[in-house]
Each structure stands twice: as C-alpha cells, then as structure tokens.
Design an enzyme around this catalytic site. Structure first.
Site, PDB file in Angstrom:
ATOM      1  N   SER A   1      28.684  55.825 -16.934  1.00 19.38           N
ATOM      2  CA  SER A   1      28.027  56.290 -15.710  1.00 19.38           C
ATOM      3  C   SER A   1      26.833  57.195 -16.005  1.00 19.38           C
ATOM      4  O   SER A   1      26.738  57.798 -17.074  1.00 19.38           O
ATOM      5  CB  SER A   1      29.017  57.078 -14.839  1.00 19.38           C
TER       6      SER A   1
HETATM    7  N1  SAH Z   1      34.397  56.483 -16.887  1.00 18.98           N
HETATM    8  C1  SAH Z   1      33.664  55.576 -17.738  1.00 18.98           C
HETATM    9  C2  SAH Z   1      32.801  54.577 -16.974  1.00 18.98           C
HETATM   10  C3  SAH Z   1      33.652  53.592 -16.388  1.00 18.98           C
HETATM   11  S1  SAH Z   1      33.009  52.009 -15.935  1.00 18.98           S
HETATM   12  C4  SAH Z   1      32.802  56.299 -18.744  1.00 18.98           C
HETATM   13  O1  SAH Z   1      32.716  57.532 -18.682  1.00 18.98           O
HETATM   14  O2  SAH Z   1      32.246  55.633 -19.624  1.00 18.98           O
HETATM   15  C5  SAH Z   1      34.477  51.503 -15.114  1.00 18.98           C
HETATM   16  C6  SAH Z   1      35.615  51.148 -16.021  1.00 18.98           C
HETATM   17  O3  SAH Z   1      36.728  50.872 -15.195  1.00 18.98           O
HETATM   18  C7  SAH Z   1      35.356  49.880 -16.840  1.00 18.98           C
HETATM   19  O4  SAH Z   1      35.531  50.154 -18.199  1.00 18.98           O
HETATM   20  C8  SAH Z   1      36.400  48.908 -16.318  1.00 18.98           C
HETATM   21  O5  SAH Z   1      36.902  48.027 -17.300  1.00 18.98           O
HETATM   22  C9  SAH Z   1      37.476  49.843 -15.806  1.00 18.98           C
HETATM   23  N2  SAH Z   1      38.391  49.281 -14.803  1.00 18.98           N
HETATM   24  C10 SAH Z   1      38.084  48.458 -13.770  1.00 18.98           C
HETATM   25  N3  SAH Z   1      39.207  48.165 -13.077  1.00 18.98           N
HETATM   26  C11 SAH Z   1      40.231  48.824 -13.690  1.00 18.98           C
HETATM   27  C12 SAH Z   1      41.634  48.899 -13.456  1.00 18.98           C
HETATM   28  N4  SAH Z   1      42.251  48.260 -12.443  1.00 18.98           N
HETATM   29  N5  SAH Z   1      42.376  49.663 -14.291  1.00 18.98           N
HETATM   30  C13 SAH Z   1      41.800  50.317 -15.328  1.00 18.98           C
HETATM   31  N6  SAH Z   1      40.492  50.273 -15.601  1.00 18.98           N
HETATM   32  C14 SAH Z   1      39.708  49.535 -14.795  1.00 18.98           C
END
Ligand code: SAH
Length: 227
Positions: free
Chosen positions: A72
């Site tokens: 992000s």
């Molecule tokens: N917080 C992260 C950015 C996240 S992007 C950082 O600091 O880098 C969103 C993430 O959520 C992705 O890696 C995606 O694979 C994950 N995601 C999406 N749906 C999910 C679910 N149901 N359970 C766990 N992770 C999930």
C-alpha cells in the site's frame, strides 16, 4: 530475481533522505500521531519491496509485489494506522499480510500483531523480512483472513488491507468491546472504488464512520491455490 537484495542500486544515504522527505510529506498531509510517524521512520520500506522498486521505496505510492498484489501507499498505511488509535498493550489482527510492511508498522505500536495472508509465497517472504529485521512480536499464517483468527480472538484492533464487498461482520465479531476495525469496503460493487470504513464495537452494537475513498486489491475467499 532475489526479493532480498543486499544492497541494490539505491544507496543508504539516498534512502534515508527519501525517508525523511516521506515523513515530512505525511505530516503535511495531516498525519499527526507522533507514534505513527516514528513507526514509519523505524521500518525500512526498502526491505519490503522487490529489487527493481527499491529506489522508489520512499515515494508515496503503492508498488507491485509478488503474486500480482501491492504494497500500500505509505500515506494510506499511516492514515489507517492513525485511525486505529493503537496502544502498546494491544493485540492487533491484520488481514492481508502482502509484503508485511503494514504489519511491521503495527508491530512498532502494539504488543502483538497477528497477520493472515492467502498466498504462501507472500507469507514466507514477509516472515523472512520480520526475522531479518528482528521484529519478534508478529505471528503470521496462511489462511482465509475473511474468517479471522478465532483461536486468538478477541482483538483490540483489526485492520483489513484488501477490499471487502461489504463490512465483514464475522471479523467485527472478533473485536473486544471498545475495539476498532478499519476496512476498505466496495462502493457500488467496487465500480466506484471503495470507502475506508471505521467500525467501533460498543456495548450494544457498532458505530460506523466513513473515512476516505480508497483503492485496494480485493479480499478473495479461500487460500490461494497457486503459491
Ligand atoms: N498489507 C500489505 C498490502 C496488502 S495487499 C502490505 O503492507 O504489503 C492485500 C493482500 O491481501 C494481498 O497480499 C492479498 O493476497 C491478501 N488477501 C486477499 N484476500 C485475502 C484473504 N481472504 N485472506 C488473507 N489475505 C488475503
């Protein structure tokens, strides 16, 4: 390409200068919490991006990571963290570990962070980063974060870093009374982007506030089949 470049093309001094500029920019944009700004200063974002993007580590925008996901934008990380009003005795749940950057920032401010990711590759890389940096108060697992982490509930704070189709009440139910959840929620089925929503658990229900229009990758049910 290694996800852990020792010393890539951007040198340490340039990165430090970039970090100082970023923190100043965050202040200008209204991030007031000293704790949040200090946490952003302490976490080396260059460790959480892949080699090719190291030079952009302190630019205030989202960057691609493995598995088609994104780390992000720093402003959004700072904003969401500030809105969580985290205290140092708190237990925090994060859904969507991704690179691990947001979890690392949360770990500076809380007692322990629990974080869930649906891609094994991302989770393993994030855990390696926590080890390299010596961040020991983060517990991470592969799983479907939309179900939360019932064995560790209740939580003081919950942050969802992927866009939910609607407010995930199953997660909200894992909050303590007085607990806060911040989550991006689709507007008009995602066609209008998302609203960042803050939910506060009260004795007799939830208080809901809409904070900011945002854009996140979607929250997807189940564990990813491809690693
Ligand atoms: N917080 C992260 C950015 C996240 S992007 C950082 O600091 O880098 C969103 C993430 O959520 C992705 O890696 C995606 O694979 C994950 N995601 C999406 N749906 C999910 C679910 N149901 N359970 C766990 N992770 C999930």
């Amino acid at each position: 390409m290694s996800v852990f470049p020792g010393h890539g093309s951007a040198d340490g001094e340039e990165l430090d200068a970039g970090k100082i500029k970023l923190v100043m920019a965050l202040r200008r944009q209204g991030i007031r919490s000293k704790g949040v700004l200090a946490a952003i200063e302490r976490v080396p974002r260059e460790t959480f991006v892949t080699g090719a993007f190291r030079e952009q580590a302190y630019d205030d925008h989202a960057l691609p990571i493995e598995c088609g996901q994104t780390i992000s934008q720093p402003y959004i990380v700072a904003f969401m963290t500030e809105k969580l009003e985290i205290g140092d005795r708190m237990k925090v749940l994060e859904i969507g570990t991704g690179s691990g950057y947001q979890a690392a920032v949360l770990a500076q401010l809380s007692r322990r962070v629990y974080t869930i990711e649906r891609y094994r590759t991302l989770l393993d890389d994030a855990v390696k980063r926590f080890e390299i940096l010596g961040f020991h108060n983060i517990t991470a697992k592969v799983g479907d974060g939309s179900k939360g982490w019932p064995e560790q509930a209740p939580f003081d704070r919950i942050i969802v870093t992927a866009a939910a189709p609607e407010i995930p009440m199953g997660l909200a139910d894992q909050l303590k009374i007085g607990g806060i959840m911040v989550v991006p929620v689709d507007v008009d089925g995602g066609k209008q982007g998302q609203q960042l929503v803050r939910l506060t658990r009260e004795e007799d229900g939830f208080k809901k506030e809409e904070l900011l229009p945002v854009r996140f990758v979607p929250l997807v049910e189940g564990v990813a089949r491809e690693s």
